[in-house]
Structure formats: structure tokens, C-alpha cells
Motif scaffolding. Structure first.
Motif, short mmCIF file in Angstrom:
data_model
loop_
_atom_site.label_atom_id
_atom_site.label_comp_id
_atom_site.label_asym_id
_atom_site.label_seq_id
_atom_site.Cartn_x
_atom_site.Cartn_y
_atom_site.Cartn_z
N GLY A 88 0.82 -1.21 0.00
CA GLY A 88 0.00 0.00 0.00
C GLY A 88 0.85 1.25 0.00
O GLY A 88 2.08 1.20 -0.07
N LEU A 89 0.19 2.39 0.07
CA LEU A 89 0.87 3.69 0.05
C LEU A 89 0.61 4.43 1.35
O LEU A 89 -0.45 4.30 1.96
CB LEU A 89 0.38 4.53 -1.13
N GLU A 90 1.61 5.23 1.77
CA GLU A 90 1.51 6.01 3.00
C GLU A 90 2.07 7.40 2.76
O GLU A 90 2.97 7.57 1.94
CB GLU A 90 2.31 5.32 4.12
N LEU A 91 1.56 8.36 3.50
CA LEU A 91 2.08 9.73 3.43
C LEU A 91 3.18 9.87 4.46
O LEU A 91 2.99 9.58 5.64
CB LEU A 91 0.95 10.73 3.67
N HIS A 92 4.35 10.28 4.01
CA HIS A 92 5.56 10.31 4.84
C HIS A 92 6.04 11.74 5.06
O HIS A 92 5.98 12.57 4.16
CB HIS A 92 6.65 9.50 4.11
N HIS A 93 6.51 12.03 6.28
CA HIS A 93 7.18 13.29 6.58
C HIS A 93 8.63 13.16 6.12
O HIS A 93 9.36 12.30 6.62
CB HIS A 93 7.19 13.57 8.09
N ILE A 94 9.06 14.00 5.22
CA ILE A 94 10.43 13.92 4.70
C ILE A 94 11.43 14.24 5.80
O ILE A 94 12.39 13.53 6.01
CB ILE A 94 10.61 14.87 3.50
N TYR A 95 11.23 15.35 6.50
CA TYR A 95 12.15 15.80 7.55
C TYR A 95 11.53 15.61 8.92
O TYR A 95 11.48 16.54 9.72
CB TYR A 95 12.50 17.28 7.35
N SER A 96 11.04 14.46 9.22
CA SER A 96 10.36 14.11 10.47
C SER A 96 9.11 14.97 10.64
O SER A 96 8.69 15.68 9.73
CB SER A 96 11.30 14.20 11.67
N ARG A 97 8.54 14.95 11.79
CA ARG A 97 7.25 15.60 12.03
C ARG A 97 7.40 17.04 12.50
O ARG A 97 6.63 17.51 13.33
CB ARG A 97 6.44 14.77 13.01
N VAL A 98 8.35 17.76 11.94
CA VAL A 98 8.58 19.16 12.33
C VAL A 98 7.56 20.10 11.72
O VAL A 98 7.36 21.20 12.21
CB VAL A 98 10.01 19.63 11.96
N SER A 99 6.92 19.68 10.63
CA SER A 99 5.99 20.55 9.91
C SER A 99 5.00 19.70 9.12
O SER A 99 5.38 18.64 8.61
CB SER A 99 6.75 21.46 8.95
N ASP A 100 3.77 20.19 9.01
CA ASP A 100 2.80 19.50 8.15
C ASP A 100 2.69 20.18 6.80
O ASP A 100 1.75 19.96 6.05
CB ASP A 100 1.44 19.37 8.83
N SER A 101 3.68 21.00 6.45
CA SER A 101 3.73 21.65 5.14
C SER A 101 3.73 20.60 4.04
O SER A 101 4.38 19.55 4.17
CB SER A 101 5.00 22.49 5.02
N PRO A 102 3.04 20.86 2.95
CA PRO A 102 3.11 19.93 1.81
C PRO A 102 4.54 19.69 1.34
O PRO A 102 4.84 18.62 0.80
CB PRO A 102 2.29 20.63 0.73
N PHE A 103 5.43 20.64 1.55
CA PHE A 103 6.82 20.46 1.13
C PHE A 103 7.56 19.46 2.01
O PHE A 103 8.67 19.04 1.69
CB PHE A 103 7.56 21.80 1.12
N ASN A 104 6.97 19.08 3.13
CA ASN A 104 7.56 18.08 4.02
C ASN A 104 6.83 16.74 3.87
O ASN A 104 6.88 15.90 4.75
CB ASN A 104 7.48 18.56 5.47
N SER A 105 6.15 16.54 2.76
CA SER A 105 5.36 15.33 2.58
C SER A 105 5.67 14.66 1.25
O SER A 105 6.03 15.32 0.28
CB SER A 105 3.87 15.67 2.65
N VAL A 106 5.51 13.35 1.26
CA VAL A 106 5.68 12.57 0.03
C VAL A 106 4.96 11.24 0.21
O VAL A 106 4.91 10.71 1.33
CB VAL A 106 7.17 12.36 -0.32
N VAL A 107 4.40 10.72 -0.85
CA VAL A 107 3.77 9.40 -0.81
C VAL A 107 4.86 8.35 -1.05
O VAL A 107 5.65 8.46 -1.98
CB VAL A 107 2.66 9.28 -1.89
N LEU A 108 4.87 7.35 -0.16
CA LEU A 108 5.79 6.22 -0.29
C LEU A 108 5.01 4.93 -0.15
O LEU A 108 4.01 4.87 0.57
CB LEU A 108 6.86 6.25 0.81
N CYS A 109 5.48 3.90 -0.84
CA CYS A 109 4.88 2.59 -0.60
C CYS A 109 5.36 2.10 0.76
O CYS A 109 6.38 2.57 1.29
CB CYS A 109 5.24 1.60 -1.72
N LYS A 110 4.62 1.19 1.33
CA LYS A 110 4.95 0.71 2.67
C LYS A 110 6.35 0.10 2.73
O LYS A 110 7.08 0.26 3.70
CB LYS A 110 3.90 -0.29 3.14
N GLN A 111 6.75 -0.59 1.66
CA GLN A 111 8.06 -1.23 1.63
C GLN A 111 9.18 -0.18 1.67
O GLN A 111 10.13 -0.29 2.44
CB GLN A 111 8.18 -2.09 0.39
N CYS A 112 9.07 0.86 0.85
CA CYS A 112 10.08 1.93 0.85
C CYS A 112 10.03 2.72 2.16
O CYS A 112 11.07 3.10 2.71
CB CYS A 112 9.88 2.87 -0.34
N HIS A 113 8.83 2.96 2.67
CA HIS A 113 8.67 3.71 3.92
C HIS A 113 9.40 2.99 5.06
O HIS A 113 10.05 3.64 5.90
CB HIS A 113 7.19 3.87 4.24
#
Length: 100
Positions: free
Chosen positions: A35-60
Motif C-alpha cells: 500500500g501507500l503512505e504519506l511520509h514526513h520527509i524531515y520528520s514531524r517538524v511541519s505539516d507543510s506539503p513540502f515536508n510530505s511525500v507518498v511512499l509505498c509501505k516497503q520503501c517507507h
């Protein structure tokens, strides 16, 4: 298939990724990778769209959280947000400049 969106992203950020069915690392749609999950790129410091990316569960599960990976995911996110016509808001600029 349902995209897992159970984290502290704003509804606005989550909405930007709905309908996006591609992992930001491997490019798969999640059907064979858990499946797919929404990931914080730079941890949970911000909910900005720029800190988000969709990853598959395996890559996540294999995220290394190193500078090269962060740059790759951020570049993917920027291209995606530009493609969908997203316009940054003041909080996005704060995140981009300060990382918070």
C-alpha cells in the motif's frame, strides 16, 4: 486500495496527495508493496506539503533519513506540487527557510 493517512498532516496537505498512486522512491503504486503512505520527509517538524511525500509501505519501512534521501524526496515533492498547481502559503515558506 486505500492510502494510509494516519499522521499529523493537515487535511489540506493530505488532500493534495489524494489520487496520487506512485511511490516517491520506487515509482510503484503500492499494490505489491503493502500500500501507500504519506511520509514526513524531515520528520514531524511541519505539516507543510513540502515536508510530505507518498511512499509505498516497503520503501517507507526502509527510509534511511540521510541528506541524499531527503534531497531526492524533496525534489520529487516540489515537482509534484508544481505539476498540480499548488501555491505555497506563508507557513510553507517558513518551513522551506527554517526547516520548522
Amino acid at each position: 486500495m486505500v492510502m494510509k493517512l494516519q499522521n499529523d498532516f493537515s487535511n489540506e496537505t493530505r488532500h493534495l496527495w489524494l489520487g496520487h498512486w506512485e511511490c516517491g522512491l520506487c515509482g510503484k503504486n503500492g499494490t505489491t508493496t503493502g500500500g501507500l503512505e504519506l511520509h514526513h520527509i524531515y520528520s514531524r517538524v511541519s505539516d507543510s506539503p513540502f515536508n510530505s511525500v507518498v511512499l509505498c509501505k516497503q520503501c517507507h519501512a526502509g527510509i534511511a533519513h540521510n541528506d541524499n534521501e531527503h534531497r531526492k524526496l524533496l525534489a520529487y515533492t516540489i515537482k509534484y506540487l508544481l505539476r498540480i498547481g499548488y501555491r505555497p502559503v506563508p507557513d510553507d515558506y517558513i518551513f522551506i527557510v527554517t526547516g520548522k
